[in-house]
Design an enzyme around this catalytic site. Structure first.
Site, PDB file in Angstrom:
ATOM      1  N   ARG A  70      16.733  -9.595   0.706  1.00  0.00           N
ATOM      2  CA  ARG A  70      15.647  -9.876   1.662  1.00  0.00           C
ATOM      3  C   ARG A  70      16.074  -9.554   3.093  1.00  0.00           C
ATOM      4  O   ARG A  70      15.262  -9.196   3.942  1.00  0.00           O
ATOM      5  CB  ARG A  70      15.181 -11.344   1.547  1.00  0.00           C
ATOM      6  N   TYR A 123      -8.522  -1.371   9.418  1.00  0.00           N
ATOM      7  CA  TYR A 123      -8.416  -1.677   7.995  1.00  0.00           C
ATOM      8  C   TYR A 123      -8.819  -3.149   7.786  1.00  0.00           C
ATOM      9  O   TYR A 123      -8.414  -4.025   8.561  1.00  0.00           O
ATOM     10  CB  TYR A 123      -6.976  -1.417   7.537  1.00  0.00           C
ATOM     11  N   ASP A 195      -1.622   1.822  14.248  1.00  0.00           N
ATOM     12  CA  ASP A 195      -1.468   2.020  12.806  1.00  0.00           C
ATOM     13  C   ASP A 195      -1.680   3.510  12.543  1.00  0.00           C
ATOM     14  O   ASP A 195      -2.784   4.027  12.676  1.00  0.00           O
ATOM     15  CB  ASP A 195      -2.508   1.158  12.068  1.00  0.00           C
ATOM     16  N   LYS A 220       0.645   4.734   1.378  1.00  0.00           N
ATOM     17  CA  LYS A 220      -0.301   5.851   1.445  1.00  0.00           C
ATOM     18  C   LYS A 220       0.456   7.182   1.540  1.00  0.00           C
ATOM     19  O   LYS A 220       1.145   7.537   0.614  1.00  0.00           O
ATOM     20  CB  LYS A 220      -1.267   5.620   2.609  1.00  0.00           C
TER      21      LYS A 220
HETATM   22  C1  PLP Z   1      -4.882   1.970   7.758  1.00  0.00           C
HETATM   23  C2  PLP Z   1      -4.256   0.974   6.828  1.00  0.00           C
HETATM   24  N1  PLP Z   1      -3.374   0.097   7.316  1.00  0.00           N
HETATM   25  C3  PLP Z   1      -2.794  -0.822   6.525  1.00  0.00           C
HETATM   26  C4  PLP Z   1      -3.101  -0.902   5.186  1.00  0.00           C
HETATM   27  C5  PLP Z   1      -2.442  -1.963   4.346  1.00  0.00           C
HETATM   28  O1  PLP Z   1      -1.434  -1.398   3.575  1.00  0.00           O
HETATM   29  P1  PLP Z   1      -0.886  -2.043   2.220  1.00  0.00           P
HETATM   30  O2  PLP Z   1      -1.966  -1.948   1.216  1.00  0.00           O
HETATM   31  O3  PLP Z   1       0.328  -1.203   1.918  1.00  0.00           O
HETATM   32  O4  PLP Z   1      -0.532  -3.459   2.525  1.00  0.00           O
HETATM   33  C6  PLP Z   1      -4.001  -0.004   4.629  1.00  0.00           C
HETATM   34  C7  PLP Z   1      -4.340  -0.085   3.183  1.00  0.00           C
HETATM   35  O5  PLP Z   1      -5.264   0.543   2.718  1.00  0.00           O
HETATM   36  C8  PLP Z   1      -4.606   0.963   5.482  1.00  0.00           C
HETATM   37  O6  PLP Z   1      -5.519   1.844   5.009  1.00  0.00           O
END
Ligand code: PLP
Length: 411
Positions: A70, A123, A195, A220
């Site tokens: 961790r 998101y 992001d 992703k």
């Molecule tokens: C732009 C964006 N940020 C963050 C996330 C969250 O990622 P995770 O599903 O790996 O927690 C996503 C998930 O679809 C996303 O599209």
């Protein structure tokens, strides 16, 4: 060459020269001769804990001594270093998921009384975190629409601690002027986090545009094969050292996911180059099809966005959204005819995926909220993979042909 004068032998793990390009770095970047017995592919280090001799009783940082996974594992170092270099930051940390990275970043940087300014097109789980959890701890959150986002100086105040953006946005793929926001945030002593999941560091590098932190859902594009969950944060050491410094938020990745991520990053630039081409070719083909009312692709939403995209993105990516002229009723007939596009949420994979924002990522919004944001029930979001562009265009065109609304009889 005589026997006494052998050719100089380069150490297989010699540092990478400055002049090496991005894919060369991704392929050869993670060199850990002290750990991997010379293996060309680093092992997985599937261990929760490490032998910890008494002489190491002063806990040391990564690369010195490992205590417990961790808190650190050699498998995290290769992918973290690759993502750090791609984003051009001082330090990077891996997390179990994108949300793990986002939660750790937000909770580590804000305190009661602070204000967070965020785009309302984030998101969904990030929005939930900001609007449901933060107010319980006395943090004020101001959500701003894309229309308002063109005037950041009216939104960021001296009480703003953190600004949170995504660009391109989900699902309309609008482009936000990161440099402009960075200047305003800097002026008001607020931190800007971007992001960068949709763009990838191949197409956009927010730190170079002035952002303080970059986060990723590495699930992703960075992972790229729909087979792992991971997240990452990149930024200057002074900030990174504050982001869950003690590891008590607990969203550390699993060593196997980190191993898969390191494998995936080697092909990131190749995958994204194809996805950029597929995005452009599919957006063009969709725009010509009579069954399509609207196409959303970074830079194409307005001439202003095109100018911003041209300044801040080197490629426009593989995400394309469309609205069907036949509305919600046309969605299933369209999607069920596709041969190479899986109906699944998520994005950034080698295989193309399609989702319907109104019933997946944005299902928490009411009909009025959806319409206020221009998210039509007949909208489909495509995440294009690395298939041949001709195959994707043909597959999508044939499926659209079948749902074309019959034109009214010629006069
Ligand atoms: C732009 C964006 N940020 C963050 C996330 C969250 O990622 P995770 O599903 O790996 O927690 C996503 C998930 O679809 C996303 O599209």
């Amino acid at each position: 060459m005589t026997e006494e004068d052998p050719a100089p032998r380069r150490h297989p793990f010699a540092p990478i020269p400055e002049w090496a390009g991005v894919t060369t770095r991704l392929v050869h970047g993670a060199r850990r001769p002290e750990h991997n017995a010379g293996a060309v592919v680093p092992p997985i280090y599937q261990t929760s804990t490490f032998h910890f001799p008494a002489e190491h009783s002063e806990a040391a940082g990564p690369g010195q001594v490992y205590l417990y996974t961790r808190l650190g594992n050699p498998a995290f170092e290769g992918p973290a270093e690759a993502i750090r270099a791609l984003e051009g930051g001082e330090q990077a940390r891996l997390f179990a998921t994108g949300m793990g990275a986002i939660t750790a970043t937000v909770l580590s940087l804000v305190r009661s009384g602070d204000q967070v300014v965020a785009l309302d097109e984030l998101y969904g789980s990030t929005l939930d975190l900001l609007t449901e959890l933060l107010p319980r701890f006395g943090v004020r959150v101001r959500l701003v629409s894309l229309a308002e986002a063109s005037e950041p100086e009216k939104l960021v105040t001296p009480g703003t601690r953190l600004v949170w953006l995504e660009s391109p946005t989900n699902p309309k793929l609008s482009v936000v002027d990161v440099r402009r926001w960075a200047e305003v945030a800097d002026d008001r002593h607020a931190l800007l986090a971007v992001d960068n999941t949709f763009a990838t560091p191949i197409n956009q590098r927010p730190l170079a545009l002035g952002a303080d932190l970059v986060v990723h859902s590495a699930t992703k594009y960075l992972g790229g094969h729909s087979d792992l969950l991971a997240g990452a944060v990149v930024g200057p050491s002074a900030l990174m050292e504050r982001i869950d410094a003690k590891g008590y938020l607990g969203a550390s990745p699993d060593p196997f996911a980190a191993f898969l991520l390191e494998r995936s990053l080697k092909t990131l630039a190749l995958r994204v180059a194809r996805q950029n081409e597929n995005g452009r070719r599919v957006a063009d083909a969709l725009a010509r099809h009579p069954a399509v009312r609207e196409v959303y692709y970074p830079g194409r939403n307005s001439p202003e966005e095109e100018q911003i995209a041209a300044r801040q993105m080197s490629g426009r990516g593989g995400m394309v959204s469309l609205t069907l002229r036949g509305g919600a009723a046309a969605v299933d007939p369209f999607l069920h005819r596709l041969r190479f596009v899986h109906i699944a949420s998520s994005l950034g994979s080698v295989q193309s995926l399609a989702s319907v924002p109104a019933i997946t990522s944005h299902r928490h919004l009411s009909a009025t909220e959806l319409s206020a944001r221009g998210i039509d029930p007949g909208m489909v979001r495509l995440s294009l993979g690395i298939e041949e562009p001709e195959d994707l265009v043909r597959d999508l065109t044939e499926a659209l042909d079948a749902v074309t609304v019959e034109p009214t009889a010629p006069l």
